[in-house]
Design a protein around this motif. Sequence first.
Motif, PDB file in Angstrom:
ATOM      1  N   LYS A   1       0.824  -1.212   0.000  1.00  0.00           N
ATOM      2  CA  LYS A   1       0.000   0.000   0.000  1.00  0.00           C
ATOM      3  C   LYS A   1       0.859   1.264   0.000  1.00  0.00           C
ATOM      4  O   LYS A   1       0.383   2.358  -0.298  1.00  0.00           O
ATOM      5  CB  LYS A   1      -0.896  -0.002   1.250  1.00  0.00           C
ATOM      6  N   THR A   2       2.152   1.111   0.376  1.00  0.00           N
ATOM      7  CA  THR A   2       2.991   2.290   0.606  1.00  0.00           C
ATOM      8  C   THR A   2       3.094   3.187  -0.624  1.00  0.00           C
ATOM      9  O   THR A   2       3.102   4.405  -0.501  1.00  0.00           O
ATOM     10  CB  THR A   2       4.408   1.891   1.048  1.00  0.00           C
ATOM     11  N   ASN A   3       3.126   2.561  -1.799  1.00  0.00           N
ATOM     12  CA  ASN A   3       3.313   3.382  -2.993  1.00  0.00           C
ATOM     13  C   ASN A   3       2.092   4.240  -3.322  1.00  0.00           C
ATOM     14  O   ASN A   3       2.238   5.393  -3.730  1.00  0.00           O
ATOM     15  CB  ASN A   3       3.691   2.514  -4.197  1.00  0.00           C
ATOM     16  N   THR A   4       0.888   3.665  -3.125  1.00  0.00           N
ATOM     17  CA  THR A   4      -0.312   4.467  -3.398  1.00  0.00           C
ATOM     18  C   THR A   4      -0.436   5.590  -2.383  1.00  0.00           C
ATOM     19  O   THR A   4      -0.816   6.712  -2.717  1.00  0.00           O
ATOM     20  CB  THR A   4      -1.590   3.602  -3.366  1.00  0.00           C
ATOM     21  N   ILE A   5      -0.078   5.268  -1.135  1.00  0.00           N
ATOM     22  CA  ILE A   5      -0.119   6.316  -0.101  1.00  0.00           C
ATOM     23  C   ILE A   5       0.882   7.413  -0.424  1.00  0.00           C
ATOM     24  O   ILE A   5       0.591   8.605  -0.333  1.00  0.00           O
ATOM     25  CB  ILE A   5       0.162   5.713   1.295  1.00  0.00           C
ATOM     26  N   LYS A   6       2.056   6.991  -0.883  1.00  0.00           N
ATOM     27  CA  LYS A   6       3.088   7.969  -1.248  1.00  0.00           C
ATOM     28  C   LYS A   6       2.551   8.895  -2.340  1.00  0.00           C
ATOM     29  O   LYS A   6       2.726  10.114  -2.294  1.00  0.00           O
ATOM     30  CB  LYS A   6       4.333   7.233  -1.734  1.00  0.00           C
ATOM     31  N   GLN A   7       1.858   8.280  -3.318  1.00  0.00           N
ATOM     32  CA  GLN A   7       1.327   9.056  -4.433  1.00  0.00           C
ATOM     33  C   GLN A   7       0.298  10.080  -3.926  1.00  0.00           C
ATOM     34  O   GLN A   7       0.347  11.263  -4.295  1.00  0.00           O
ATOM     35  CB  GLN A   7       0.693   8.108  -5.472  1.00  0.00           C
ATOM     36  N   THR A   8      -0.587   9.592  -3.046  1.00  0.00           N
ATOM     37  CA  THR A   8      -1.609  10.487  -2.492  1.00  0.00           C
ATOM     38  C   THR A   8      -0.957  11.657  -1.757  1.00  0.00           C
ATOM     39  O   THR A   8      -1.331  12.818  -1.934  1.00  0.00           O
ATOM     40  CB  THR A   8      -2.508   9.715  -1.499  1.00  0.00           C
TER      41      THR A   8
END
Lengths: 425, 226
Positions: free
Chosen positions: A259-266
């Motif tokens: 999930k870390t990458n989508t959170i990073k994007q957000t």
Amino acid sequence: MRLRDVSIRAARSLKQAKARTLLTSLAIGVGAFTITLSLAAGVGGRAYTDQIVSANTDIKELSVAKAKPQEQQGPQKYSDTSSGVATGLFAGQYLNLDDISKIKQIDGVVSVSPNYNPQVRYISGPSGDRYLAALSTFSPSVTLKLAAGSTSGDLADNEIILTEAYVTALGFSDDQSAVGQTVNIVADKLSSPLSNPESRTFNYVVKAISSKSGLAFRAQSTLLLSNNASKTLYDYINQGTRNYGNFTVTAVQAVSADKTNTIKQTLTDMGYFAQTAADILGVINTFINVLQGILLGFGALAVITSVFGIINTQYISVLERVQQIGLMKALGMRRRDVGRLFKLEAAWIGFIGGAVGSGLAVIFGLVVNPIISKALDIGDVRLLIFEPLNIFIVVAGLVLVAVASGILPARKAARLNPIDALRTE
Amino acid sequence: MIEVKNITKTYGKKDNVFRVLNDVNFTIPDGASVAILGKSGSGKSTLMHVMSGLDRPDKGQVVIDGQDILSMNQKDIDKFRSTAMSFIFQSFFVQANESCYDNVSLPLEIANVPTKKRRSKIEAALKAVELIDKKKSRARELSGGQKQRLAVARAIVNQPKILFADEPTGNLDSVTGGVVEDLLFDYNKRNKVTLIVVTHDEDLANRCDIQIRIKDGEIESVKGKK
């Protein structure tokens, strides 16, 4: 002629010129040595940084700041609305409590733990001596090397992890006996008036003792508290001051590592500067890759040099054996087989060089690994890791290089006119 | 049967053309021993090279058992040489660093004889030249006569149909030379192998069934017992 017979004859004629074969092989061996070592250093280095990162960060964790730190272009303009951090080189902005609550609402975020790093006055134990202490927040998934006690699961809010250095200083006889004992931390309330300073003593039970590790950065000197305990201390110390609720950086726990990458994007879309554990690892690995590349370059240079050595040796070998080649051709040996004979000789040279070079590299690694580990004080970590597949690829690659450099001399041998070769006078 | 037809071979170009062989014709029956006689430079060695397919003439045919070997491609000529012909040279050309066994093994390896069948053939050939006790010795340890006998063993190991000998006794004294001659003629008679000896030695030539004399690239005379 069968490949087996040709290769036996090739090996035999190499054996007859032992010194020459060995010297030519050694040239390629230098390349093999360097390349094998650089590959081993690359593998070892990456494994090392992997360990460092996993010992210090959580793969489910992101590190978030208000904005990417800017290199400072002269003095920063003051603004009433935002407080800023400015050092000699970098300027950035603080995250405030609003930011923290916004980040908490992002899908997939489990918790947000700002770096409270409470500035306490001192810590004391049975001996009564007072010591300065740096405090940090414990994260259950960060690997700690423990000398005593254990931290299964999370740390309770009244528990603390000490480092080995504090054990004797605070008056405990040894690591084991410190576990379960109580230590006191005294903190000042910064907002209290100078004329009437207010401070409070917080008691913690020693849960475990972390030992000095080559991998961990913070375990060396910081004492660890739970997130809530840190927050309690932080609130006590800073509430009512201007800087209360301002953080340079905060850790954000994701529900899972993917999930870390989508959170990073957000977060990036919202204007924050976020880095995942993989990003941090990537930065260090880039560094290692560059170093490895330089070493590989040297190895390649050695291989290129040895190519000329092989060509030269094989030319001499052809000239020395003109009569033998003539006889073989008179007896009906085909051009292709004559060429093969010399290419296989070159292949043997490449194989010997590759095997000797990478073999020496492995021995070198065995000898040097403990020395490096000791010098860098990184415990059991090995910085040179030899992978059998890598060694196989190096040797096979050098055999191919050797065969390729044997092509020209082999062609000369194959094209030799048997009549000229057999003329005696 | 070997038929040599209209062989002409020249060296050099344009103004410097040198005719080594000029319209050479003769026929050799199977199993005969033939001496090709001539002074040095007469073209006798070139004739041998042409007959064995090592050299290509400008014109002419070499027909062996009905097949013109000069019309074959390189691969087939090589194969033909490896199975049907063998050579003995004045300077032996044995591999000094190799054992006698490995020296004799070479033609079998070239002719793709399976590994299992080699040993008996090699030992038989070494026995025939009385070098079986030197099987494991390196060729450099042998005397001149022994080296040439080793070369004979190498020549006969694959049971060729035609045996070329280029001045086989040229580097040997008369006694050891005589031993080698006896070996060659004995093998020729016993196995009906065609023996072609290139020489300028009259005594050696006279032991042959047919004497072909070459002078300046042309046949001077062909004499035969038959």
